[in-house]
Design a protein around this motif. Structure first.
Motif, PDB file in Angstrom:
ATOM      1  N   LEU A  19     -19.479   0.478 -20.896  1.00  0.00           N
ATOM      2  CA  LEU A  19     -18.825   1.475 -21.732  1.00  0.00           C
ATOM      3  C   LEU A  19     -18.463   2.677 -20.872  1.00  0.00           C
ATOM      4  O   LEU A  19     -19.325   3.317 -20.259  1.00  0.00           O
ATOM      5  N   ASP A  20     -17.195   3.007 -20.833  1.00  0.00           N
ATOM      6  CA  ASP A  20     -16.726   4.128 -20.018  1.00  0.00           C
ATOM      7  C   ASP A  20     -16.784   5.412 -20.827  1.00  0.00           C
ATOM      8  O   ASP A  20     -16.071   5.575 -21.834  1.00  0.00           O
ATOM      9  N   LYS A  21     -17.641   6.328 -20.399  1.00  0.00           N
ATOM     10  CA  LYS A  21     -17.741   7.624 -21.070  1.00  0.00           C
ATOM     11  C   LYS A  21     -16.708   8.608 -20.534  1.00  0.00           C
ATOM     12  O   LYS A  21     -16.257   9.491 -21.241  1.00  0.00           O
ATOM     13  N   ASP A  22     -16.353   8.450 -19.257  1.00  0.00           N
ATOM     14  CA  ASP A  22     -15.386   9.355 -18.638  1.00  0.00           C
ATOM     15  C   ASP A  22     -14.021   8.674 -18.582  1.00  0.00           C
ATOM     16  O   ASP A  22     -13.883   7.563 -18.068  1.00  0.00           O
ATOM     17  N   LYS A  23     -13.030   9.346 -19.117  1.00  0.00           N
ATOM     18  CA  LYS A  23     -11.680   8.757 -19.140  1.00  0.00           C
ATOM     19  C   LYS A  23     -11.106   8.660 -17.728  1.00  0.00           C
ATOM     20  O   LYS A  23     -10.380   7.716 -17.415  1.00  0.00           O
ATOM     21  N   ASN A  24     -11.414   9.631 -16.891  1.00  0.00           N
ATOM     22  CA  ASN A  24     -10.904   9.584 -15.509  1.00  0.00           C
ATOM     23  C   ASN A  24     -11.462   8.378 -14.761  1.00  0.00           C
ATOM     24  O   ASN A  24     -10.752   7.717 -14.005  1.00  0.00           O
ATOM     25  N   ALA A  25     -12.746   8.094 -14.969  1.00  0.00           N
ATOM     26  CA  ALA A  25     -13.345   6.926 -14.325  1.00  0.00           C
ATOM     27  C   ALA A  25     -12.728   5.638 -14.852  1.00  0.00           C
ATOM     28  O   ALA A  25     -12.547   4.672 -14.108  1.00  0.00           O
ATOM     29  N   ALA A  26     -12.388   5.624 -16.124  1.00  0.00           N
ATOM     30  CA  ALA A  26     -11.763   4.424 -16.688  1.00  0.00           C
ATOM     31  C   ALA A  26     -10.373   4.192 -16.119  1.00  0.00           C
ATOM     32  O   ALA A  26      -9.920   3.047 -16.009  1.00  0.00           O
ATOM     33  N   ASN A  27      -9.709   5.272 -15.729  1.00  0.00           N
ATOM     34  CA  ASN A  27      -8.364   5.145 -15.170  1.00  0.00           C
ATOM     35  C   ASN A  27      -8.365   4.935 -13.656  1.00  0.00           C
ATOM     36  O   ASN A  27      -7.291   4.871 -13.054  1.00  0.00           O
ATOM     37  N   GLU A  28      -9.528   4.865 -13.045  1.00  0.00           N
ATOM     38  CA  GLU A  28      -9.625   4.678 -11.602  1.00  0.00           C
ATOM     39  C   GLU A  28     -10.397   3.418 -11.241  1.00  0.00           C
ATOM     40  O   GLU A  28     -11.050   3.340 -10.202  1.00  0.00           O
ATOM     41  N   LYS A  29     -10.341   2.424 -12.081  1.00  0.00           N
ATOM     42  CA  LYS A  29     -11.013   1.157 -11.785  1.00  0.00           C
ATOM     43  C   LYS A  29     -10.376   0.428 -10.616  1.00  0.00           C
ATOM     44  O   LYS A  29     -11.013  -0.405  -9.973  1.00  0.00           O
ATOM     45  N   PHE A  30      -9.130   0.739 -10.341  1.00  0.00           N
ATOM     46  CA  PHE A  30      -8.442   0.060  -9.241  1.00  0.00           C
ATOM     47  C   PHE A  30      -9.034   0.431  -7.884  1.00  0.00           C
ATOM     48  O   PHE A  30      -8.795  -0.254  -6.887  1.00  0.00           O
ATOM     49  N   LYS A  31      -9.836   1.514  -7.812  1.00  0.00           N
ATOM     50  CA  LYS A  31     -10.457   1.919  -6.558  1.00  0.00           C
ATOM     51  C   LYS A  31     -11.684   1.088  -6.215  1.00  0.00           C
ATOM     52  O   LYS A  31     -12.233   1.234  -5.115  1.00  0.00           O
ATOM     53  N   ASP A  32     -12.100   0.230  -7.117  1.00  0.00           N
ATOM     54  CA  ASP A  32     -13.282  -0.592  -6.867  1.00  0.00           C
ATOM     55  C   ASP A  32     -13.037  -1.534  -5.687  1.00  0.00           C
ATOM     56  O   ASP A  32     -11.906  -1.968  -5.433  1.00  0.00           O
ATOM     57  N   LYS A  33     -14.118  -1.844  -4.941  1.00  0.00           N
ATOM     58  CA  LYS A  33     -14.011  -2.705  -3.758  1.00  0.00           C
ATOM     59  C   LYS A  33     -13.584  -4.121  -4.110  1.00  0.00           C
ATOM     60  O   LYS A  33     -13.037  -4.837  -3.264  1.00  0.00           O
ATOM     61  N   SER A  34     -13.863  -4.535  -5.331  1.00  0.00           N
ATOM     62  CA  SER A  34     -13.535  -5.913  -5.717  1.00  0.00           C
ATOM     63  C   SER A  34     -12.059  -6.105  -6.043  1.00  0.00           C
ATOM     64  O   SER A  34     -11.615  -7.230  -6.284  1.00  0.00           O
ATOM     65  N   VAL A  35     -11.280  -5.030  -6.056  1.00  0.00           N
ATOM     66  CA  VAL A  35      -9.844  -5.100  -6.369  1.00  0.00           C
ATOM     67  C   VAL A  35      -9.066  -5.212  -5.061  1.00  0.00           C
ATOM     68  O   VAL A  35      -9.315  -4.458  -4.114  1.00  0.00           O
ATOM     69  N   CYS A  36      -8.130  -6.132  -5.001  1.00  0.00           N
ATOM     70  CA  CYS A  36      -7.314  -6.336  -3.806  1.00  0.00           C
ATOM     71  C   CYS A  36      -6.283  -5.220  -3.700  1.00  0.00           C
ATOM     72  O   CYS A  36      -5.415  -5.072  -4.577  1.00  0.00           O
ATOM     73  N   LYS A  37      -6.378  -4.449  -2.621  1.00  0.00           N
ATOM     74  CA  LYS A  37      -5.474  -3.299  -2.442  1.00  0.00           C
ATOM     75  C   LYS A  37      -4.076  -3.759  -2.032  1.00  0.00           C
ATOM     76  O   LYS A  37      -3.083  -3.108  -2.351  1.00  0.00           O
ATOM     77  N   GLY A  38      -3.987  -4.882  -1.321  1.00  0.00           N
ATOM     78  CA  GLY A  38      -2.660  -5.389  -0.962  1.00  0.00           C
ATOM     79  C   GLY A  38      -1.868  -5.823  -2.181  1.00  0.00           C
ATOM     80  O   GLY A  38      -0.653  -5.596  -2.265  1.00  0.00           O
ATOM     81  N   TYR A  39      -2.557  -6.443  -3.136  1.00  0.00           N
ATOM     82  CA  TYR A  39      -1.864  -6.862  -4.359  1.00  0.00           C
ATOM     83  C   TYR A  39      -1.410  -5.658  -5.168  1.00  0.00           C
ATOM     84  O   TYR A  39      -0.361  -5.703  -5.839  1.00  0.00           O
ATOM     85  N   LEU A  40      -2.177  -4.549  -5.121  1.00  0.00           N
ATOM     86  CA  LEU A  40      -1.814  -3.356  -5.894  1.00  0.00           C
ATOM     87  C   LEU A  40      -0.477  -2.781  -5.441  1.00  0.00           C
ATOM     88  O   LEU A  40       0.281  -2.252  -6.255  1.00  0.00           O
ATOM     89  N   ILE A  41      -0.196  -2.854  -4.136  1.00  0.00           N
ATOM     90  CA  ILE A  41       1.049  -2.268  -3.627  1.00  0.00           C
ATOM     91  C   ILE A  41       2.160  -3.301  -3.497  1.00  0.00           C
ATOM     92  O   ILE A  41       3.225  -2.990  -2.953  1.00  0.00           O
ATOM     93  N   GLY A  42       1.913  -4.542  -3.976  1.00  0.00           N
ATOM     94  CA  GLY A  42       3.028  -5.479  -4.052  1.00  0.00           C
ATOM     95  C   GLY A  42       2.838  -6.822  -3.411  1.00  0.00           C
ATOM     96  O   GLY A  42       3.507  -7.783  -3.783  1.00  0.00           O
ATOM     97  N   MET A  43       1.897  -6.973  -2.415  1.00  0.00           N
ATOM     98  CA  MET A  43       1.795  -8.265  -1.745  1.00  0.00           C
ATOM     99  C   MET A  43       0.418  -8.452  -1.119  1.00  0.00           C
ATOM    100  O   MET A  43      -0.073  -7.567  -0.404  1.00  0.00           O
ATOM    101  N   CYS A  44      -0.165  -9.609  -1.398  1.00  0.00           N
ATOM    102  CA  CYS A  44      -1.382 -10.053  -0.719  1.00  0.00           C
ATOM    103  C   CYS A  44      -1.046 -11.370  -0.023  1.00  0.00           C
ATOM    104  O   CYS A  44      -0.619 -12.324  -0.680  1.00  0.00           O
ATOM    105  N   PRO A  45      -1.195 -11.468   1.307  1.00  0.00           N
ATOM    106  CA  PRO A  45      -0.783 -12.688   1.998  1.00  0.00           C
ATOM    107  C   PRO A  45      -1.599 -13.917   1.602  1.00  0.00           C
ATOM    108  O   PRO A  45      -1.114 -15.043   1.759  1.00  0.00           O
ATOM    109  N   LEU A  46      -2.811 -13.706   1.071  1.00  0.00           N
ATOM    110  CA  LEU A  46      -3.663 -14.839   0.690  1.00  0.00           C
ATOM    111  C   LEU A  46      -3.577 -15.158  -0.800  1.00  0.00           C
ATOM    112  O   LEU A  46      -4.424 -15.888  -1.328  1.00  0.00           O
ATOM    113  N   ASP A  47      -2.584 -14.621  -1.447  1.00  0.00           N
ATOM    114  CA  ASP A  47      -2.369 -14.969  -2.857  1.00  0.00           C
ATOM    115  C   ASP A  47      -1.923 -16.439  -2.940  1.00  0.00           C
ATOM    116  O   ASP A  47      -1.202 -16.931  -2.054  1.00  0.00           O
TER     117      ASP A  47
END
Length: 394
Positions: A19-47
């Motif tokens: 349960l997310d109590k902080d709205k800012n934290a809920a909007n920054e889930k993409f910063k988690d280590k388990s999220v692929c940063k290459g896919y976020l900006i458009g391309m992951c070569p291992l997709d």
């Protein structure tokens, strides 16, 4: 189960059950280590749509989520985060291309050492003629062996003809092999994806492969991202240098201010040091004068005592020599009376020796008294000179 979890993570993001109590934290889930940063900006070569699962490339184990990509685009620091993620993605893209370059080198080496390229298959008509020539040669040799010994000339003629036929077969085989090699389409390697193909038809066919499209997309992406990353890195380095220069300047200004404040207080401190140093120097000079006077007095006393002792020893020696000579002179004319007055002379000698001992003792006492008076005088003179040195200093 794992596939279902991965699908939920891709749709709802990591930590979907918390349960997310902080709205800012809920909007920054993409910063988690388990999220692929290459896919976020458009391309992951291992997709899976690119290289994931093809050749020796594994599939990316991180989350590829479209909602996370939307969160990044709506974030207030989207530009700076995108530049940072591009730098990370560029490393993955260049790694995939380096592995492809290694595969290309291996394929070229394989083609150079391929036996099939050195001995290509010959046409059927050529193979039939070669086999026929070999059979004829073997039949001639067999016939020559069956002939009698009286047919030596016929036997030799058959053997030479069989050898010529074998030689002709080898020449024919070499010529046909050259023709086959020249007619053979060369095997080549694609410089983009590393796929080996033969002829124009093979080249046209491999261009439709998904792996060729994937590597072409990756190489185009590198050409697009690399200049931006280099420019961003250069800008960051300039900002760091400017910040460091500013920090050094502030430290320098603080040091200058401290030195300036210290300079204003220096005259008073210098006066105090001078006042304190004057009596110390005067005390040092007085002590030096005292020590010099004492040392000079001691040396003078020692030299005087030595000279006086030497002169007294000399005078005593001379007087004793004279008295002995006088005694010897008085003894010579009175030899005849020696026997009669021996007792009187011995008594007189004892008396004169006692008188001489008392005289020498008196002289020694007088000399000691004179030495003491002189040492007292010199000590007094040294003390007076030390007092005279201290008076002007005070």
């Amino acid at each position: 189960m794992n596939k279902a979890r991965a699908m939920l993570d891709a749709l709802m993001g990591p930590g979907r059950d918390v349960l997310d109590k902080d709205k800012n934290a809920a909007n920054e889930k993409f910063k988690d280590k388990s999220v692929c940063k290459g896919y976020l900006i458009g391309m992951c070569p291992l997709d899976p749509s690119l290289l994931g699962g093809k050749r020796s490339y594994p599939m990316c184990e991180k989350i590829h989520s479209e909602p996370m990509r939307d969160q990044l685009q709506k974030h207030k620091d989207c530009e700076s985060l995108t530049r940072e993620y591009e730098r990370l993605s560029l490393q993955d893209l260049e790694l995939a291309v380096r592995e492809c370059e290694g595969h290309i080198a291996e394929e070229k080496s394989r083609i150079r050492t391929d036996i099939r390229r050195k001995k290509p298959p010959l046409p059927l008509a050529v193979n039939d003629r070669l086999s026929k020539m070999k059979r004829e040669s073997s039949q001639m040799i067999q016939k020559a062996e069956e002939m009698d010994d009286d047919q030596i000339r016929e036997k030799e003629a058959l053997v030479t003809k069989a050898n010529e036929l074998l030689k002709e077969r080898e020449e024919y085989l070499e010529a046909e092999m050259k023709k086959a090699i020249e007619a053979l389409d060369p095997e080549e390697v694609c410089e983009i994806c590393g796929t080996a193909y033969v002829g124009k038809d093979g080249d046209a066919a491999h261009l439709k492969f998904r792996i060729h499209d994937a590597f072409k997309t990756i190489r185009d992406r590198i050409a697009e991202v690399k200049p931006r990353v280099e420019a961003w890195e250069k800008k960051r380095q300039e900002e760091r240098d400017a910040e460091l220069k500013k920090k050094r300047k502030e430290e320098w200004d603080k040091a200058q201010e401290k030195e300036g404040g210290g300079k204003g207080e220096k005259p008073e401190a210098d006066e105090k040091d001078r006042k304190e140093s004057r009596p110390r120097s005067e005390q040092k000079e007085g002590s030096r004068g005292k020590s010099r006077g004492k040392s000079k007095g001691k040396s003078r006393d020692r030299s005087r005592g030595k000279s006086r002792g030497k002169s007294r020893d000399k005078s005593r020696g001379k007087s004793r020599g004279k008295s002995r000579r006088a005694d010897d002179g008085s003894r010579e004319p009175s030899k005849s009376r020696a026997k009669s007055s021996a007792k009187d002379k011995s008594g007189a000698d004892r008396a004169s020796g006692a008188a001489e001992a008392t005289a020498t003792a008196a002289e020694a006492a007088a000399a000691a008294a004179a030495i003491e008076t002189e040492t007292e005088k010199t000590a007094g003179a040294g003390a007076r000179s030390a007092e005279g040195d201290e008076r002007p200093a005070s």
